[in-house]
Design a protein around this motif. Structure first.
Motif, PDB file in Angstrom:
ATOM      1  N   ASN A 202       0.943  -1.285  -0.177  1.00  0.00           N
ATOM      2  CA  ASN A 202      -0.062  -0.404   0.593  1.00  0.00           C
ATOM      3  C   ASN A 202       0.895   0.619   0.113  1.00  0.00           C
ATOM      4  OD1 ASN A 202      -1.541   2.412   2.007  1.00  0.00           O
ATOM      5  ND2 ASN A 202      -2.577   1.514   0.809  1.00  0.00           N
ATOM      6  N   GLU A 203       1.768   1.395   0.735  1.00  0.00           N
ATOM      7  CA  GLU A 203       2.854   2.386   0.511  1.00  0.00           C
ATOM      8  C   GLU A 203       3.601   2.530  -0.195  1.00  0.00           C
ATOM      9  OE1 GLU A 203       3.977   2.372   5.534  1.00  0.00           O
ATOM     10  OE2 GLU A 203       5.003   0.923   4.322  1.00  0.00           O
ATOM     11  N   GLU A 205       2.553   2.216  -3.527  1.00  0.00           N
ATOM     12  CA  GLU A 205       1.544   2.093  -3.947  1.00  0.00           C
ATOM     13  C   GLU A 205       1.452   4.182  -3.931  1.00  0.00           C
ATOM     14  OE1 GLU A 205      -3.145   2.351  -5.973  1.00  0.00           O
ATOM     15  OE2 GLU A 205      -2.236   0.648  -4.133  1.00  0.00           O
ATOM     16  N   ARG A 206       1.142   4.135  -3.001  1.00  0.00           N
ATOM     17  CA  ARG A 206       1.340   5.715  -2.395  1.00  0.00           C
ATOM     18  C   ARG A 206       2.522   6.814  -2.612  1.00  0.00           C
ATOM     19  NH1 ARG A 206       0.521   5.686   3.676  1.00  0.00           N
ATOM     20  NH2 ARG A 206       0.354   7.806   3.288  1.00  0.00           N
ATOM     21  N   ARG A 209       2.998   9.091  -5.565  1.00  0.00           N
ATOM     22  CA  ARG A 209       2.293  10.231  -6.112  1.00  0.00           C
ATOM     23  C   ARG A 209       3.528  11.612  -5.692  1.00  0.00           C
ATOM     24  NH1 ARG A 209      -1.129  12.513  -7.862  1.00  0.00           N
ATOM     25  NH2 ARG A 209      -1.759  13.871  -6.854  1.00  0.00           N
ATOM     26  N   ALA A 241      -1.532  13.008   0.450  1.00  0.00           N
ATOM     27  CA  ALA A 241      -0.807  12.080   0.120  1.00  0.00           C
ATOM     28  C   ALA A 241       0.038  11.450   1.247  1.00  0.00           C
ATOM     29  CB  ALA A 241      -0.494  12.491  -1.326  1.00  0.00           C
ATOM     30  N   PHE A 242       0.428  12.082   1.932  1.00  0.00           N
ATOM     31  CA  PHE A 242       2.066  11.846   2.250  1.00  0.00           C
ATOM     32  C   PHE A 242       1.201  11.346   4.176  1.00  0.00           C
ATOM     33  CE2 PHE A 242       3.805  13.137  -1.639  1.00  0.00           C
ATOM     34  CZ  PHE A 242       3.240  11.696  -2.417  1.00  0.00           C
ATOM     35  N   ASP A 243       1.956  10.912   4.755  1.00  0.00           N
ATOM     36  CA  ASP A 243       1.841  10.825   6.024  1.00  0.00           C
ATOM     37  C   ASP A 243       2.267  11.788   7.329  1.00  0.00           C
ATOM     38  OD1 ASP A 243       0.473   8.538   5.811  1.00  0.00           O
ATOM     39  OD2 ASP A 243       2.275   6.774   5.847  1.00  0.00           O
ATOM     40  N   VAL A 276       5.602   8.545   4.026  1.00  0.00           N
ATOM     41  CA  VAL A 276       4.611   7.477   3.887  1.00  0.00           C
ATOM     42  C   VAL A 276       4.998   6.386   4.729  1.00  0.00           C
ATOM     43  CG1 VAL A 276       4.098   5.452   2.203  1.00  0.00           C
ATOM     44  CG2 VAL A 276       5.621   8.128   1.153  1.00  0.00           C
TER      45      VAL A 276
END
Length: 290
Positions: A202-203, A205-206, A209, A241-243, A276
């Motif tokens: 999952n990370e 894929e993110r 971005r 989009a990010f953490d 991320v």
């Protein structure tokens, strides 16, 4: 010529053996190229080695995980160490020598000297990692003095680092040409990095971005959008989009100074560092004035 594991190409592990080999090549009139790395080699590293091979007769690749550029709590202990497979990759593309010193060889007991810069070290990576560029400048200065190459190649992915090294070489009159190598990307645009292995599916894929955001940011500047407006939009996209977002900014491409308001008047560079999950990613894009 070995004080370490058997590798797929010749290797040296101490300064005396390194200089003996370099001295022999110099006596033969050969041009020497150099690519410093921390190992865990991917296609981005190999592209830098291939670039050095294009213009040098012999290419040395250093593999050294440098403790002085890691702060407490960073990933020094867990950083991937894959010397044997790294050497196999280097042998397959035609590199000539691995230099893999240990920390005791690079920083012997009583070592007290460091290299400190201002200028291009200000801001960006230095905000969250104030220790970083002293460690980088010191180890790169030592490696350049140890190898004494004609040419050294560094990746543009670490753009601020490339600018810092170029300034150090110029200011200290080191007799080496510093070349930048273009960033190598995955098919979805994610810049290759040894730390990408930390990302789960999952990370991962993110993470792709980041390239899209920087691509759009650079295009906005090149078509004449206001720097402040384009930067604000890119920052908003990154925050969504990010953490975590350390920075998403535009800087002068030559000296990394902040840009004035309005459209860019000379070539710029857009740079970002984001998180991320627990992984910190950096990337950048050229924003040429058109």
């Amino acid at each position: 010529m070995s004080n370490g594991p058997e590798l797929a190409l010749p290797a040296v592990y101490n300064l005396a053996d390194l200089r003996a080999q370099v001295r022999q090549w110099r006596a033969d009139g050969l041009r020497i190229g150099f690519v410093p790395t921390m190992g865990a080699l991917h296609d981005g590293h190999l592209a830098l080695v291939k670039q050095a091979l294009d213009t040098a007769d012999r290419v040395i690749v250093s593999i050294f995980v440098n403790p002085t550029q890691f702060a407490p709590g960073e990933d020094f202990e867990s950083y991937p160490r894959t010397l044997e497979s790294d050497a196999q990759k280097l042998a397959e593309i035609g590199a000539h020598l691995v230099y893999s010193p240990d920390a005791g060889e690079m920083y012997p007991e009583g070592y007290v000297t460091t290299v400190t810069l201002t200028g291009p070290t200000h801001g960006l990576e230095s905000i969250s990692r104030p220790h970083f560029f002293n460690g980088v400048a010191t180890v790169v200065c030592k490696l350049l003095n140890q190898v004494q190459p004609d040419l050294a190649v560094f990746g543009e992915k670490d753009y601020q680092q490339l600018m810092v090294i170029r300034r150090m070489v110029r200011d200290l009159n080191l007799p080496v040409e510093i070349a930048g190598g273009e960033t190598v990307r995955e098919p979805d645009g994610l810049a290759l990095s040894s730390r990408n292995v930390y990302l789960n599916a999952n990370e991962r894929e993110r993470a792709a971005r980041l390239n899209v955001i920087l691509h759009d940011f650079a295009e906005a500047l090149s078509r004449g959008d206001n720097v402040a407006d384009a930067q604000h939009q890119a920052q908003l996209k990154a925050q969504t989009a990010f953490d975590g977002v350390d920075y998403v900014v535009a800087r002068d491409a030559e000296n990394l100074e902040a840009l004035p308001a309005g459209p860019i008047e000379r070539d710029a560079r857009v740079l970002a560092a984001v998180r991320v999950g627990k992984t910190r990613l950096i990337d950048n894009r050229a924003a040429p004035k058109t």
